[in-house]
Structure formats: structure tokens, C-alpha cells
Design a protein around this motif. Structure first.
Motif, short mmCIF file in Angstrom:
data_model
loop_
_atom_site.label_atom_id
_atom_site.label_comp_id
_atom_site.label_asym_id
_atom_site.label_seq_id
_atom_site.Cartn_x
_atom_site.Cartn_y
_atom_site.Cartn_z
N ARG A 96 0.86 -1.19 0.00
CA ARG A 96 0.00 0.00 0.00
C ARG A 96 0.89 1.23 0.00
O ARG A 96 1.94 1.24 0.63
N SER A 97 0.45 2.26 -0.67
CA SER A 97 1.19 3.52 -0.57
C SER A 97 0.73 4.23 0.71
O SER A 97 -0.41 4.09 1.14
N VAL A 98 1.62 4.97 1.30
CA VAL A 98 1.33 5.69 2.53
C VAL A 98 0.48 6.91 2.16
O VAL A 98 0.94 7.78 1.41
N PRO A 99 -0.75 6.98 2.68
CA PRO A 99 -1.60 8.13 2.35
C PRO A 99 -1.04 9.43 2.94
O PRO A 99 -0.36 9.41 3.97
N PRO A 100 -1.35 10.54 2.31
CA PRO A 100 -0.84 11.83 2.80
C PRO A 100 -1.14 12.10 4.28
O PRO A 100 -0.30 12.61 5.00
N HIS A 101 -2.36 11.77 4.73
CA HIS A 101 -2.69 12.07 6.13
C HIS A 101 -1.86 11.24 7.10
O HIS A 101 -1.51 11.70 8.18
N VAL A 102 -1.50 10.03 6.72
CA VAL A 102 -0.65 9.18 7.56
C VAL A 102 0.78 9.72 7.55
O VAL A 102 1.43 9.83 8.60
N GLU A 103 1.27 10.08 6.37
CA GLU A 103 2.61 10.65 6.26
C GLU A 103 2.73 11.91 7.13
O GLU A 103 3.70 12.09 7.87
N ARG A 104 1.73 12.74 7.07
CA ARG A 104 1.73 13.98 7.84
C ARG A 104 1.78 13.69 9.34
O ARG A 104 2.53 14.30 10.09
N GLN A 105 0.99 12.72 9.78
CA GLN A 105 0.99 12.36 11.20
C GLN A 105 2.34 11.80 11.63
O GLN A 105 2.82 12.12 12.72
N VAL A 106 2.94 10.98 10.81
CA VAL A 106 4.25 10.39 11.14
C VAL A 106 5.29 11.49 11.29
O VAL A 106 6.05 11.52 12.26
N TYR A 107 5.34 12.41 10.35
CA TYR A 107 6.29 13.52 10.45
C TYR A 107 6.02 14.37 11.69
O TYR A 107 6.94 14.84 12.35
N PHE A 108 4.75 14.58 11.99
CA PHE A 108 4.41 15.35 13.17
C PHE A 108 4.94 14.66 14.43
O PHE A 108 5.55 15.30 15.29
N LEU A 109 4.72 13.37 14.54
CA LEU A 109 5.20 12.63 15.72
C LEU A 109 6.72 12.67 15.82
O LEU A 109 7.27 12.86 16.90
N LEU A 110 7.39 12.51 14.68
CA LEU A 110 8.85 12.60 14.69
C LEU A 110 9.32 13.99 15.12
O LEU A 110 10.29 14.11 15.88
N SER A 111 8.63 15.01 14.66
CA SER A 111 9.04 16.38 15.02
C SER A 111 8.84 16.63 16.51
O SER A 111 9.65 17.28 17.15
N ARG A 112 7.76 16.11 17.07
CA ARG A 112 7.51 16.32 18.49
C ARG A 112 8.52 15.53 19.34
O ARG A 112 8.96 16.00 20.38
N GLN A 113 8.89 14.36 18.87
CA GLN A 113 9.91 13.57 19.57
C GLN A 113 11.23 14.31 19.56
O GLN A 113 11.92 14.41 20.57
N GLN A 114 11.61 14.86 18.44
CA GLN A 114 12.84 15.61 18.30
C GLN A 114 12.80 16.87 19.17
O GLN A 114 13.78 17.21 19.81
N GLN A 115 11.67 17.54 19.18
CA GLN A 115 11.51 18.76 19.97
C GLN A 115 11.71 18.44 21.45
O GLN A 115 12.30 19.22 22.17
#
Length: 125
Positions: A39-58
């Protein structure tokens, strides 16, 4: 987001497939499909993953400078950009309609093609 990037993101988040599925409001089958490339990663899932990574980094250290500083955007362009309007320069990749590469991108795919190589998002990847 390709299957390898998705798998790497899950591992960076320290989540099992089941935990990530719950976090994303998805099924384990969907997570497995993204990681296997079925399956291709849908945009809304990709956005959530990046958001979680950014908050972890923050949480771990200070985040990047605002995008308008990183990109040296002139004042006139800043005034037209939603990232500036909402003072969310470290989350510019999360906001549709930002003026990157001197124009707003028409869709998520086009936007993310630019954002994945940008200094604002790359510290999280």
C-alpha cells in the motif's frame, strides 16, 4: 513516503506495528502494507508520522529555526505565507499553502517533494 522511510520512522519512534497503528488510528494490516510496499502511505498518515517525529525531536532538543529564517524569505513573501501568519515556522511542512520555492504547491505530493529536502524537516527524518 516510501516503505523504507515509513519503517525507519516507526523505528525512530520506538513503536511496534501495533502501537503505531493505534497511534495513527489505523489497522496493523495497513501498517504492514505500508512497510511491505503493498500500500502507498496516504498523505494524512505521512503527515501524522512527520508530526510525531518532530515532536519527539523537539522533546529531545531544541528544534530548527523558523522556515522564513532558514530560507531567508523576504518580508513580502512572509506576509503571504500561512506559516508566518500562524507563527509555525518549524511546522511549515505540516501546513498546506505555504510559499516554498517562491510559490504555494498545489498538492501534498508536490509540497512534500520540496519539504523532504528542506533543512526545516530533515532534522526529524
Amino acid at each position: 513516503m516510501d516503505k523504507q522511510s515509513f519503517l525507519l520512522a516507526r523505528k525512530k519512534l520506538g513503536k511496534t506495528q501495533k502501537q503505531l497503528a493505534e497511534l495513527l488510528g489505523s489497522s496493523i494490516k495497513a501498517i504492514q502494507g505500508y512497510e511491505q510496499g503493498w500500500r502507498s502511505v496516504p498523505p494524512h498518515v505521512e503527515r501524522q508520522v512527520y508530526f510525531l517525529l518532530s515532536r519527539q525531536q523537539q522533546k529531545d532538543k531544541s528544534g530548527p529555526s523558523p522556515c522564513w529564517e532558514v530560507k531567508n524569505c523576504p518580508a513580502e513573501r512572509r506576509k503571504q505565507c500561512p506559516a508566518w501568519e500562524f507563527q509555525a515556522g518549524e511546522l511549515c511542512w505540516f501546513i498546506n499553502g505555504t510559499i516554498c520555492e517562491c510559490k504555494a504547491q498545489k498538492n501534498w505530493k508536490g509540497k512534500m517533494n520540496i519539504c523532504r529536502d528542506c533543512q526545516v524537516l530533515t532534522p526529524f527524518l
